[in-house]
Design an enzyme around this catalytic site. Structure first.
Site, PDB file in Angstrom:
ATOM      1  N   ASP A 100       7.915  81.119  -9.236  1.00  0.00           N
ATOM      2  CA  ASP A 100       7.010  80.199  -8.758  1.00  0.00           C
ATOM      3  C   ASP A 100       5.873  80.280  -9.019  1.00  0.00           C
ATOM      4  O   ASP A 100       5.085  80.425 -10.442  1.00  0.00           O
ATOM      5  CB  ASP A 100       7.426  80.162  -7.626  1.00  0.00           C
ATOM      6  CG  ASP A 100       7.063  79.032  -6.709  1.00  0.00           C
ATOM      7  OD1 ASP A 100       8.450  78.164  -6.926  1.00  0.00           O
ATOM      8  OD2 ASP A 100       6.295  79.126  -5.740  1.00  0.00           O
ATOM      9  N   TYR A 202      -1.185  74.791  -3.065  1.00  0.00           N
ATOM     10  CA  TYR A 202      -1.174  73.817  -3.500  1.00  0.00           C
ATOM     11  C   TYR A 202      -1.975  72.692  -3.530  1.00  0.00           C
ATOM     12  O   TYR A 202      -2.503  72.189  -4.785  1.00  0.00           O
ATOM     13  CB  TYR A 202       0.316  72.700  -2.906  1.00  0.00           C
ATOM     14  CG  TYR A 202       1.356  73.151  -3.013  1.00  0.00           C
ATOM     15  CD1 TYR A 202       2.531  73.303  -4.402  1.00  0.00           C
ATOM     16  CD2 TYR A 202       1.935  74.068  -2.600  1.00  0.00           C
ATOM     17  CE1 TYR A 202       3.374  73.425  -4.627  1.00  0.00           C
ATOM     18  CE2 TYR A 202       3.188  75.337  -2.665  1.00  0.00           C
ATOM     19  CZ  TYR A 202       4.071  74.469  -3.332  1.00  0.00           C
ATOM     20  OH  TYR A 202       5.708  75.033  -4.175  1.00  0.00           O
ATOM     21  N   HIS A 257      16.457  77.914  -8.032  1.00  0.00           N
ATOM     22  CA  HIS A 257      15.204  78.693  -8.659  1.00  0.00           C
ATOM     23  C   HIS A 257      14.750  80.064  -7.674  1.00  0.00           C
ATOM     24  O   HIS A 257      14.148  80.847  -8.204  1.00  0.00           O
ATOM     25  CB  HIS A 257      14.244  77.626  -7.309  1.00  0.00           C
ATOM     26  CG  HIS A 257      12.798  77.656  -7.445  1.00  0.00           C
ATOM     27  ND1 HIS A 257      12.258  77.523  -8.690  1.00  0.00           N
ATOM     28  CD2 HIS A 257      11.798  78.419  -6.322  1.00  0.00           C
ATOM     29  CE1 HIS A 257      10.746  77.841  -8.117  1.00  0.00           C
ATOM     30  NE2 HIS A 257      10.970  78.574  -7.288  1.00  0.00           N
TER      31      HIS A 257
END
Length: 277
Positions: A100, A202, A257
């Site tokens: 990730d 982010y 994921h």
């Protein structure tokens, strides 16, 4: 496993070490919304194989410091954290695993500091050039990544993620986690300042560089990809291989994921096979 608090210039990071000090070093980088414990099964496997493994609570997460300004989470800053941890332990070069966001930082390390890396394993995040291409040109990927736009908002994402004892976040985790492991996640997210710092990864992307040169990666690299990832298209994994001078892609058909949880037995086999080459 041994806990360490590492001072990397006034910022303190929590690092868990496993395996003999004489073993080849391996650094493991988690993503959102994980922490060092996302790698517990891999740490055990690496230690048993004789590696000296280090799983970092990256800045903003769990037991590590949590600076609140968004600019503290650009990729350059996060890459520097990893190198400073390596320097702290006297490690000149190391193997690298990233999942990730940890994979995003791993790509950057390979592009900008290849002299520090031996072998690399990337888990479910594409090469940055490929990611940018798909985000700008593929409606399916744009839709899958819509949550990233939501995370740019101030305050609201923090409030939403905290609702109902972190229900939204826990619903995204691997189904192979035990109740005790899920509680470990909740405890990490609930630490003061943690969720804001985690989201700042982010928010800092717009100030971060996402590649280097022509994007070619010279480090021997294995991409391990869960085909059922709900956030990232498998086609990005296929295109990422084109940037690898010495690379391979292994797709696990039933994994999502969180591949290192969903199919941890096969993941560990592929991991050790690559690192022991």
């Amino acid at each position: 496993m041994e806990d360490n608090i590492v001072d990397i210039g006034g910022l303190f990071l929590h690092v868990v070490q496993a395996g003999p000090a004489t073993g080849e070093p391996v650094i493991l980088l988690h993503g959102f919304p994980d922490a060092w414990f996302a790698w517990q099964k891999q740490l055990q496997a690496l230690a048993e194989a004789g590696f000296n493994a280090f799983a970092i609570d990256q800045r903003g997460y769990n037991l590590s410091d949590k600076p609140q300004n968004v600019i503290n989470y650009t990729t350059d800053v996060l890459v520097a954290d990893v190198l400073r941890v390596a320097n702290h332990f006297g490690i000149s070069s190391f193997h690298l695993l990233g999942h990730d966001f940890g994979a995003l930082i791993s790509w950057q390390l390979a592009l900008h500091h290849p002299e520090r890396l031996k072998r690399m394993i990337i888990v479910n995040v594409p090469h940055p050039f490929v990611l940018n291409k798909f985000l700008l040109s593929r409606p399916t990927q744009m839709l899958k990544s819509a949550y990233m736009a939501f995370f740019q908002l101030p305050y609201l994402p923090e409030a939403v993620l905290k609702l109902n004892n972190w229900k939204l976040l826990t619903s995204q985790l691997s189904g192979r986690l035990t109740d005790a492991q899920v509680e470990q996640y909740r405890a990490a997210w609930a630490k003061p300042g943690a969720i804001k710092s985690m989201l700042n990864w982010y928010r800092a992307l717009k100030w971060s560089r996402q590649g280097g040169g022509d994007g070619s990666v010279k480090i021997p690299t294995r991409i391990i990809w869960g085909k059922k990832d709900p956030y990232l298209m498998h086609g990005m994994a296929i295109e990422s291989v084109n940037f690898l001078e010495k690379g391979s892609l292994y797709t696990l058909q039933e994994a999502g994921h969180w591949v290192q949880h969903d199919e941890w037995e096969e993941f560990n086999r592929l991991m050790l096979e690559h690192l022991l080459m």
